[in-house]
Design an enzyme around this catalytic site. Structure first.
Site, short mmCIF file in Angstrom:
data_model
loop_
_atom_site.label_atom_id
_atom_site.label_comp_id
_atom_site.label_asym_id
_atom_site.label_seq_id
_atom_site.Cartn_x
_atom_site.Cartn_y
_atom_site.Cartn_z
N ASN A 40 5.82 3.48 -6.00
CA ASN A 40 4.29 4.25 -5.73
C ASN A 40 4.62 5.02 -4.52
OD1 ASN A 40 1.74 4.68 -5.18
ND2 ASN A 40 1.38 2.62 -5.00
N GLY A 41 3.98 6.06 -4.61
CA GLY A 41 4.18 7.10 -3.50
C GLY A 41 4.97 8.48 -3.62
#
Ligand code: M6R
Length: 607
Positions: free
Chosen positions: A96-97
């Site tokens: 995530n990111g």
């Protein structure tokens, strides 16, 4: 935004991964996937679309160690090949990111013979970890070495079939927590995904890396130093994240506003006065010296800041600026150490707001206040003062109860600042507190207008565009109304201060452009009426949300809906409610995905 669930347990974890992903659906996603250790192999399943499809595809899978993911596309279109997990050799990773140096890593790894099969930045993490496993065969060490090369914000979870029974996770900038249970250990982007197995959670800090096995968790820093992080008992109730009798979370959350406001205002107690201490033990001292307020936020949260600006300047006499966080963080501004920096955020994890807050602090402005709905979030942890709105979990992407509770919190800040600046008599203070206490009742009465609003919504659904007008502290309410409409019904909507209409937007007004106006009975009502007459004279169709005693007569092309109660300064908190209901019902008529509008995510943890 992307969601992560990971598990290392003694029994089959696939149902836990799937259920966890379902609980994270609200964050927004376009594809989903999972990977488990299956003997001397990684078994990976990915699909574009809903988690339910992934669940069917994984119906025959059973494993004790695995990772799962919902992807919100940033690098590369939504497709199966871009969906996570990404695999390299014996490992699989979910992320995530955003990895900012992924292009450099990709070139370097390609030169070393690694073949890329997706367009994602995440795949470079997978190959990087695989490459580091050649340097050190221990997964934890390999992930640590890889993290030292990554630039950007990320949370990752990794498995290696050569090291079964183990998940390694790391956090730098994107949210990630661990769930500790008797039969295994888990990780997820937020606690709602893990309530099914445990309430005992550990919030990882930036720069933490953790190894999860069925027996325990071991947390260290990127340099290898072991660290202890406290276990919190999550107070999130399963009922708070269930839909119950409602059709959509947005509808549920609009109707929860009376309770959310009552809970948020509980901190005031039964008295006639409020103390600075509601913002933290240091608040009295810290706020006394403040000569300016800078509010940083995004989207709906920035609209609550814009309303607060009217309150803070008019009632507390303190100058206030509101800046969209993504602009402030890159702007050369003039720092003021006596300025109070207020970061407003429902999630407390919005990347731009967090970065803007850090930027403000780096400029030597350390008087900071978080107004936030998530107590353990990064924004709360990084501010000197805090006010936690008690709206409860907000699942619908369109923010509703977070907004009205932020407004309540900001009104309390106004009263505290006014008191500290000797601008509020005891009588005024107790009158304002009484009005605040009455808000839940007043909002309830407005919710009774739903049926009438539904009728209006039917007329709107066929429109392509809409204009929202407001004046003074209700101009930000017009902005918020326009944002709600475009966000969930995909109708193009713009908000203007009503006085600005004649300077350009009036050219757009015709029969097909509905003009929605917020018309409270305040000092600007007569001015607003003149603005509305100009619209009517041009053949525009007006939909006016007026107060019971706003003297605006219904006539051809002018439709009026009257709000039963209004509370002077607090009127914006009431006037937003019918606009929320209007967009909800327009979206229903249009048949859009109300809780998960296209292209949007609930918590925007990337830039
Ligand atoms: O979690 P935050 O309040 O920081 O989120 C800020 C915005 O992303 C958010 O308010 C967004 O504009 C909403 N989807 C609007 O309904």
């Amino acid at each position: 935004m992307c969601g992560i669930v990971a598990a290392a347990a003694a029994s089959n974890i696939v149902p836990v991964l799937i259920e966890g992903l379902k609980k994270l659906e609200y964050r927004g996603y376009d594809s989903a996937g999972l990977a488990v250790i299956a003997g001397e192999n990684i078994r990976r399943i990915r699909s574009v679309g809903r988690v339910a499809e992934l669940a069917s595809a994984a119906a025959d899978v059973s494993a004790v160690t695995g990772i799962a993911h919902t992807r919100w596309a940033t690098h590369g279109v939504p497709s199966e090949r871009n969906a996570h997990p990404h695999v390299s050799g014996s490992i699989a990773v979910v992320h995530n990111g955003i990895i900012e140096n992924y292009a450099e890593l990709r070139a370097e790894l390609t030169a070393h013979g690694y073949q890329f099969t997706s367009d994602t930045d995440t795949e470079s993490i997978a190959h990087l970890i695989a490459a580091k496993l050649n340097v050190d065969a221990d997964l934890l060490t390999a992930v640590r070495l890889a993290c030292q090369r990554l630039v950007g914000a990320y949370a990752i979870a990794v498995i290696d079939w050569r090291q079964p029974g183990k998940v390694v996770v790391a956090r730098e900038g994107s949210p990630l927590l661990l769930g500790v249970a008797a039969d295994g250990n888990y990780a997820a982007s937020d606690a709602s995904a893990l309530l099914q197995v445990t309430r005992d959670v550990i919030y990882l800090e930036n720069g933490d890396i953790a190894e999860l096995t069925p027996q325990g968790v071991r947390i260290s820093l990127f340099d290898g130093t072991l660290v202890e992080r406290p276990i919190h008992v999550s107070e999130l109730s399963p009922a708070a994240i269930e839909l119950g009798a409602y059709r959509h979370y947005m509808q549920k959350e609009i109707f929860e506003q009376p309770a959310a406001l009552a809970n948020t205002l509980e901190i005031v107690g039964g008295g006639k006065t409020i103390q600075p201490g509601i913002f933290g033990a240091e608040a009295g001292q810290l706020l006394a010296d403040v000569d300016h307020i800078l509010i940083l936020a995004c989207g709906t949260s920035s609209h609550s800041g814009l309303v607060a600006r009217y309150w803070l300047e008019a009632i507390a006499g303190v100058p206030c600026t509101v800046e969209v966080a993504s602009e402030y963080r890159y702007r050369t501004s003039v720092p003021n150490p006596r300025q109070l920096v207020v970061a407003i955020s429902q999630s407390g994890e919005t990347a731009d707001t967090l970065a803007a807050l850090r930027h403000a602090k780096a400029l030597g402005q350390d008087k900071t206040l978080a107004i936030c709905n998530v107590p353990e979030s990064a924004i709360v942890r990084e501010c000197a003062l805090r006010f936690i709105t008690r709206a409860g979990p907000e699942i619908g992407v369109a923010s509703t109860k977070a907004f009205t509770t932020q407004l309540a919190a900001l009104f309390l800040l106004t009263l505290v600042m006014a008191k500290l600046r000797q601008r509020l008599s005891g009588e005024q203070e107790s009158a304002f507190i009484e009005q605040l206490r009455h808000l839940p009742v007043a909002v309830n009465k407005i919710l009774e207008l739903e049926l009438a609003i539904e009728i209006w919504a039917k007329r709107f659904a066929s429109k392509q565009h809409a204009l929202f007008l407001g004046r003074g502290r209700h101009y930000p309410i017009a902005m918020e109304g326009a944002l709600k409409l475009k966000e969930i019904s995909y109708i193009h909507a713009e908000a203007y201060p009503a006085g600005e209409l004649k300077h350009g937007p009036l050219a757009l007004v015709d029969r097909d452009m509905p003009v929605i106006s917020v018309a409270p009975n305040d000092a600007l009502l007569d001015k607003l009426k003149s603005n509305l007459e100009v619209v009517q004279a041009r053949g525009g169709e007006l939909y006016v949300f007026a107060d019971a005693d706003s003297e605006i007569p219904e006539s051809t092309g002018v439709h009026i809906l009257r709000l039963p109660e209004h509370y002077g300064a607090l009127s914006p908190i009431l006037h937003i409610v019918p606009l929320q209901l209007l967009s909800y019902h327009v979206a229903l008529v249009k048949g859009t995905d109300v809780d998960k509008p296209r292209n949007l995510a609930k918590s925007v943890t990337v830039e």
